[in-house]
Design a protein around this motif. Structure first.
Motif, PDB file in Angstrom:
ATOM      1  N   LEU A 400       0.825  -1.209   0.000  1.00 58.88           N
ATOM      2  CA  LEU A 400       0.000   0.000   0.000  1.00 58.88           C
ATOM      3  C   LEU A 400       0.862   1.263   0.000  1.00 58.88           C
ATOM      4  O   LEU A 400       0.447   2.297  -0.514  1.00 58.88           O
ATOM      5  CB  LEU A 400      -0.931  -0.016   1.217  1.00 58.88           C
ATOM      6  CG  LEU A 400      -2.116   0.952   1.195  1.00 58.88           C
ATOM      7  CD1 LEU A 400      -3.019   0.656  -0.001  1.00 58.88           C
ATOM      8  CD2 LEU A 400      -2.906   0.843   2.489  1.00 58.88           C
ATOM      9  N   ASP A 401       2.077   1.179   0.558  1.00 64.30           N
ATOM     10  CA  ASP A 401       2.971   2.343   0.588  1.00 64.30           C
ATOM     11  C   ASP A 401       3.514   2.698  -0.795  1.00 64.30           C
ATOM     12  O   ASP A 401       4.116   3.759  -0.963  1.00 64.30           O
ATOM     13  CB  ASP A 401       4.147   2.085   1.535  1.00 64.30           C
ATOM     14  CG  ASP A 401       3.756   2.273   2.992  1.00 64.30           C
ATOM     15  OD1 ASP A 401       2.731   2.940   3.237  1.00 64.30           O
ATOM     16  OD2 ASP A 401       4.461   1.764   3.878  1.00 64.30           O
ATOM     17  N   SER A 408       4.118  10.696  -5.430  1.00 61.36           N
ATOM     18  CA  SER A 408       5.174  11.698  -5.282  1.00 61.36           C
ATOM     19  C   SER A 408       6.150  11.642  -6.452  1.00 61.36           C
ATOM     20  O   SER A 408       6.517  12.669  -7.024  1.00 61.36           O
ATOM     21  CB  SER A 408       5.906  11.472  -3.958  1.00 61.36           C
ATOM     22  OG  SER A 408       6.958  12.396  -3.798  1.00 61.36           O
ATOM     23  N   PHE A 409       6.563  10.449  -6.828  1.00 67.54           N
ATOM     24  CA  PHE A 409       7.553  10.273  -7.900  1.00 67.54           C
ATOM     25  C   PHE A 409       7.035  10.818  -9.228  1.00 67.54           C
ATOM     26  O   PHE A 409       7.709  11.598  -9.902  1.00 67.54           O
ATOM     27  CB  PHE A 409       7.904   8.787  -8.028  1.00 67.54           C
ATOM     28  CG  PHE A 409       8.897   8.479  -9.114  1.00 67.54           C
ATOM     29  CD1 PHE A 409      10.238   8.769  -8.946  1.00 67.54           C
ATOM     30  CD2 PHE A 409       8.482   7.900 -10.299  1.00 67.54           C
ATOM     31  CE1 PHE A 409      11.156   8.490  -9.949  1.00 67.54           C
ATOM     32  CE2 PHE A 409       9.378   7.607 -11.304  1.00 67.54           C
ATOM     33  CZ  PHE A 409      10.722   7.905 -11.131  1.00 67.54           C
ATOM     34  N   TYR A 418       3.011  19.761  -6.414  1.00 66.69           N
ATOM     35  CA  TYR A 418       1.878  18.854  -6.585  1.00 66.69           C
ATOM     36  C   TYR A 418       2.275  17.416  -6.265  1.00 66.69           C
ATOM     37  O   TYR A 418       1.489  16.653  -5.691  1.00 66.69           O
ATOM     38  CB  TYR A 418       1.337  18.951  -8.009  1.00 66.69           C
ATOM     39  CG  TYR A 418       0.776  20.319  -8.350  1.00 66.69           C
ATOM     40  CD1 TYR A 418       0.195  21.111  -7.375  1.00 66.69           C
ATOM     41  CD2 TYR A 418       0.838  20.806  -9.644  1.00 66.69           C
ATOM     42  CE1 TYR A 418      -0.322  22.359  -7.687  1.00 66.69           C
ATOM     43  CE2 TYR A 418       0.333  22.067  -9.976  1.00 66.69           C
ATOM     44  CZ  TYR A 418      -0.239  22.833  -8.985  1.00 66.69           C
ATOM     45  OH  TYR A 418      -0.741  24.078  -9.281  1.00 66.69           O
ATOM     46  N   GLY A 419       3.487  17.040  -6.651  1.00 66.33           N
ATOM     47  CA  GLY A 419       3.957  15.692  -6.352  1.00 66.33           C
ATOM     48  C   GLY A 419       4.061  15.458  -4.853  1.00 66.33           C
ATOM     49  O   GLY A 419       3.614  14.417  -4.338  1.00 66.33           O
ATOM     50  N   ILE A 420       4.663  16.418  -4.148  1.00 71.31           N
ATOM     51  CA  ILE A 420       4.811  16.282  -2.692  1.00 71.31           C
ATOM     52  C   ILE A 420       3.437  16.268  -2.018  1.00 71.31           C
ATOM     53  O   ILE A 420       3.169  15.436  -1.134  1.00 71.31           O
ATOM     54  CB  ILE A 420       5.687  17.417  -2.142  1.00 71.31           C
ATOM     55  CG1 ILE A 420       7.121  17.288  -2.681  1.00 71.31           C
ATOM     56  CG2 ILE A 420       5.700  17.383  -0.617  1.00 71.31           C
ATOM     57  CD1 ILE A 420       8.039  18.416  -2.265  1.00 71.31           C
ATOM     58  N   LEU A 421       2.561  17.171  -2.433  1.00 71.44           N
ATOM     59  CA  LEU A 421       1.230  17.230  -1.825  1.00 71.44           C
ATOM     60  C   LEU A 421       0.433  15.955  -2.101  1.00 71.44           C
ATOM     61  O   LEU A 421      -0.283  15.466  -1.216  1.00 71.44           O
ATOM     62  CB  LEU A 421       0.469  18.450  -2.354  1.00 71.44           C
ATOM     63  CG  LEU A 421       0.936  19.811  -1.837  1.00 71.44           C
ATOM     64  CD1 LEU A 421       0.184  20.937  -2.532  1.00 71.44           C
ATOM     65  CD2 LEU A 421       0.749  19.901  -0.325  1.00 71.44           C
ATOM     66  N   ALA A 422       0.549  15.420  -3.308  1.00 75.39           N
ATOM     67  CA  ALA A 422      -0.174  14.186  -3.631  1.00 75.39           C
ATOM     68  C   ALA A 422       0.327  13.033  -2.769  1.00 75.39           C
ATOM     69  O   ALA A 422      -0.470  12.231  -2.248  1.00 75.39           O
ATOM     70  CB  ALA A 422      -0.001  13.854  -5.118  1.00 75.39           C
ATOM     71  N   ILE A 424       1.820  13.265   0.211  1.00 75.64           N
ATOM     72  CA  ILE A 424       1.410  13.504   1.600  1.00 75.64           C
ATOM     73  C   ILE A 424      -0.072  13.187   1.774  1.00 75.64           C
ATOM     74  O   ILE A 424      -0.480  12.590   2.786  1.00 75.64           O
ATOM     75  CB  ILE A 424       1.704  14.959   2.004  1.00 75.64           C
ATOM     76  CG1 ILE A 424       3.226  15.213   2.057  1.00 75.64           C
ATOM     77  CG2 ILE A 424       1.081  15.287   3.352  1.00 75.64           C
ATOM     78  CD1 ILE A 424       3.586  16.653   2.291  1.00 75.64           C
ATOM     79  N   ALA A 425      -0.879  13.586   0.796  1.00 75.62           N
ATOM     80  CA  ALA A 425      -2.320  13.345   0.888  1.00 75.62           C
ATOM     81  C   ALA A 425      -2.625  11.845   0.935  1.00 75.62           C
ATOM     82  O   ALA A 425      -3.449  11.391   1.755  1.00 75.62           O
ATOM     83  CB  ALA A 425      -3.036  13.996  -0.292  1.00 75.62           C
ATOM     84  N   LEU A 426      -1.957  11.071   0.079  1.00 77.15           N
ATOM     85  CA  LEU A 426      -2.200   9.626   0.083  1.00 77.15           C
ATOM     86  C   LEU A 426      -1.691   8.978   1.364  1.00 77.15           C
ATOM     87  O   LEU A 426      -2.352   8.104   1.939  1.00 77.15           O
ATOM     88  CB  LEU A 426      -1.526   8.984  -1.134  1.00 77.15           C
ATOM     89  CG  LEU A 426      -2.357   8.981  -2.412  1.00 77.15           C
ATOM     90  CD1 LEU A 426      -1.548   8.433  -3.571  1.00 77.15           C
ATOM     91  CD2 LEU A 426      -3.613   8.136  -2.225  1.00 77.15           C
ATOM     92  N   SER A 427      -0.504   9.409   1.833  1.00 80.07           N
ATOM     93  CA  SER A 427       0.012   8.876   3.097  1.00 80.07           C
ATOM     94  C   SER A 427      -0.934   9.206   4.241  1.00 80.07           C
ATOM     95  O   SER A 427      -1.203   8.363   5.104  1.00 80.07           O
ATOM     96  CB  SER A 427       1.401   9.462   3.390  1.00 80.07           C
ATOM     97  OG  SER A 427       2.361   8.979   2.493  1.00 80.07           O
ATOM     98  N   GLY A 428      -1.429  10.452   4.259  1.00 78.37           N
ATOM     99  CA  GLY A 428      -2.357  10.852   5.308  1.00 78.37           C
ATOM    100  C   GLY A 428      -3.656  10.065   5.258  1.00 78.37           C
ATOM    101  O   GLY A 428      -4.206   9.681   6.296  1.00 78.37           O
ATOM    102  N   THR A 429      -4.136   9.809   4.040  1.00 81.20           N
ATOM    103  CA  THR A 429      -5.371   9.029   3.889  1.00 81.20           C
ATOM    104  C   THR A 429      -5.190   7.625   4.455  1.00 81.20           C
ATOM    105  O   THR A 429      -6.069   7.107   5.168  1.00 81.20           O
ATOM    106  CB  THR A 429      -5.768   8.951   2.410  1.00 81.20           C
ATOM    107  OG1 THR A 429      -5.969  10.276   1.896  1.00 81.20           O
ATOM    108  CG2 THR A 429      -7.045   8.145   2.232  1.00 81.20           C
TER     109      THR A 429
END
Length: 572
Positions: A400-401, A408-409, A418-422, A424-429
């Motif tokens: 899942l990670d 991000s990649f 946008y890559g970093i935010l995406a 972080i958003a998925l990790s946070g979810t």
């Protein structure tokens, strides 16, 4: 009040604020000798890298050197690690190119603002914020940045001009214009890459230092070790001599760096406005143009050097007074510093002096440095950062990670923020889903024991209650329940209300609900909430004895199967 003042002004507090006071009294001549050797060696690595990183940042080459010396001096006073060196890095230079619009005025102001943000975060101990950026997100960003930086130098290896910097357009136009490749640049660039790799391999293959080696062997080993360590400077100097020999014969075989401003930068405040062809850009407009860069650049600086936030915050602020763009800790140069045997942060002074001497006396010679040689230095420097082996590791450990890593990649090829935010958003979810859907272990002994395998916070209360309703109350017939709260370490008002409603529902259904293993602080909160019908026991066995008597738990203890391992299931 007087005691507080004395404590703030005490030598212990001063030593904590100025770490130089901790190691300076122990300084010795042996340390000085090792620090000078390490500092000069790192300086020979810094100078060619600084010139190359200025190219990544889209700035004149002297700005790489402007950014390379002030951090060395600042860290000598504020640094706590003997190995770390501050200066421009490939990733930070890429961010500067993205947010500073290739304009030195923007780059210097960005350094000042980042320094203020980083210093504030360091003083307020806000470094924990980067703990919410998971390792897969960091690896995705750094691998994407390394690939972007490395491919961005292919045009210089090929000698191509007027190639756009946006990654996908850069890839397209590089291949589209490949027929315009300059043979001289291509040959020189490939030779430089080969030499850099060869010198690194030779250095890595050297045996450990030993006093039993013959004198000639020790001399040769030291020469190879020093040449391998300072390989960037060796290759750039050699390539410059080759370029100069052709230029002196009026043969323009290579694309050269060109003129660089000579001398030290003036000491002055960064400009808070920028002059353009059709007017002046005010400070507010410059802030708007930075956009997400004011958050991304300081955070990336923290990620690269979280332990020295105050030091590089100060370095960025002071550096902006000397035309520096944002700097942070360099992993590569820190490794060189450590391997060369540095003994204290004073080694940075020698590094800073080497950079200052280069600015004062060598800038006219930078004209003859081929861009292909600098491109080779960059490609070899970022190759170690590009690491896709983590994909195989994540596949084995937790698939899942892979989602935040890939987000991000891939996203950073489009826009870094946008890559970093995406990611972080998925990790946070994923993180919040695990909090909101805790694992529940259910064991059936006639009396059902429900054990929460993680905490019970407000996002999870409704889910846990629904599971108990559906699986226990709606069963036929409903069973008595013991809710084991051993792993519950914190609760809030929503949780308290949820437990109150849960108890009331079980009472209406005339089903027994007991609680066990509350931690003292949790029990204190529930007691103060005055929840009617709350029955708590210190252990699950005590709750079972309350329901069935001592004989029941005695029989369980004599059973071959341990408690909580019979007829059990997991739900999440």
């Amino acid at each position: 009040m007087a005691s507080v003042v004395r404590q703030c002004c005490s030598y212990r507090t001063l030593k904590r604020r100025l770490p130089i006071l901790a190691w300076l009294p122990q300084y010795s001549f042996q340390w000085l000798r090792m620090d000078l050797l390490a500092g000069v060696t790192v300086g020979l690595t810094v100078v060619p890298q600084a010139l190359a990183y200025a190219e990544i940042a889209g700035l004149p080459v002297q700005y790489g050197l402007y950014s390379s010396f002030i951090g060395c001096f600042v860290y000598c006073f504020l640094g706590t690690s003997k190995d770390i060196t501050l200066g421009p890095t490939a990733i930070m230079s890429l961010l500067v190119a993205s947010y500073a619009c290739h304009d030195p005025v923007y780059a210097v102001l960005l350094a000042f603002l980042c320094g203020c943000i980083q210093l504030t975060m360091g003083i307020l101990h806000l470094g924990f914020l980067v703990d919410f950026i998971s390792y897969p997100v960091i690896k995705g960003f750094t691998s994407s940045a390394a690939l972007t930086i490395g491919f961005g130098q292919v045009k210089n290896i090929l000698g191509l001009c007027d190639i756009p910097r946006q990654f996908f357009r850069e890839v397209y136009y590089t291949f589209h214009n490949i027929a315009e490749t300059r043979v001289g640049d291509l040959v020189l660039g490939l030779v430089c890459v080969f030499l850099l790799v060869l010198l690194k391999m030779m250095k890595n293959q050297l045996p450990e230092r030993s006093g039993h080696q013959p004198f000639l062997n020790r001399v040769c080993s030291n020469i190879v070790r020093f040449t391998g360590t300072a390989r960037n400077a060796v290759v750039v100097v050699a390539a410059s001599l080759v370029a100069y020999s052709f230029e002196s014969q009026d043969q323009h075989v290579f694309t050269l760096t060109g003129k660089a401003a000579r001398g030290l930068p003036p000491f002055r405040l960064p400009s808070f406005s920028d002059s353009v062809s059709n007017g002046t850009v005010c400070f507010t407009e410059m802030l708007q143009n930075f956009g997400a860069g004011l958050a991304v650049v300081p955070l990336v600086g923290f990620l690269e050097s979280i332990a020295i936030a105050k030091a590089f915050g100060s370095a960025n602020i002071l550096g902006s007074f000397l035309s520096s763009y944002p700097v942070t800790g360099s992993f590569g140069r820190t490794a060189v510093n450590s391997q060369t045997g540095v003994r204290s942060p004073a080694g940075g002074i020698a590094t800073g002096v080497v950079v200052l001497l280069s600015l004062a006396f060598l800038t006219p010679l930078f004209f003859y440095i081929p861009k292909a040689a600098l491109a080779a230095v960059i490609i070899c420097a970022v190759s170690a950062v590009f690491d896709l082996r983590i994909v195989a590791v994540l596949w084995r450990v937790k698939r899942l990670d892979l989602l935040p890593f890939l987000a991000s990649f891939l996203g950073c090829f489009w826009e870094i923020q946008y890559g970093i935010l995406a990611g972080i958003a998925l990790s946070g979810t994923i993180l919040f889903f695990n909090i909101a859907r805790p694992e529940i272990k259910i064991s059936d002994y006639g009396t059902v024991i429900v054990q929460l395998q993680s905490g019970l916070n407000f996002p999870a209360v409704e889910y846990v209650c629904d599971q108990l309703y559906q699986r226990l109350l709606e069963a036929s017939p409903p069973s008595s329940v013991i809710l084991d709260c051993l792993h519950v370490s914190s609760i809030d008002y929503t949780t308290v209300n949820g437990l109150r409603e849960l108890i009331q529902t079980f009472q209406r259904k005339k089903v027994c609900l007991l609680f066990s293993n509350f931690q003292p602080k949790i029990l204190s909160i529930l007691t103060s909430a005055e929840i009617e019908g709350l029955r708590h026991f210190d252990s699950t066995e005590a709750a079972l004895r309350h329901l069935h008597g001592d004989d029941y738990t005695h029989n369980l203890e004599e059973s071959e199967e341990p408690l909580l391992n019979r007829h059990e299931g997991f739900y999440s």
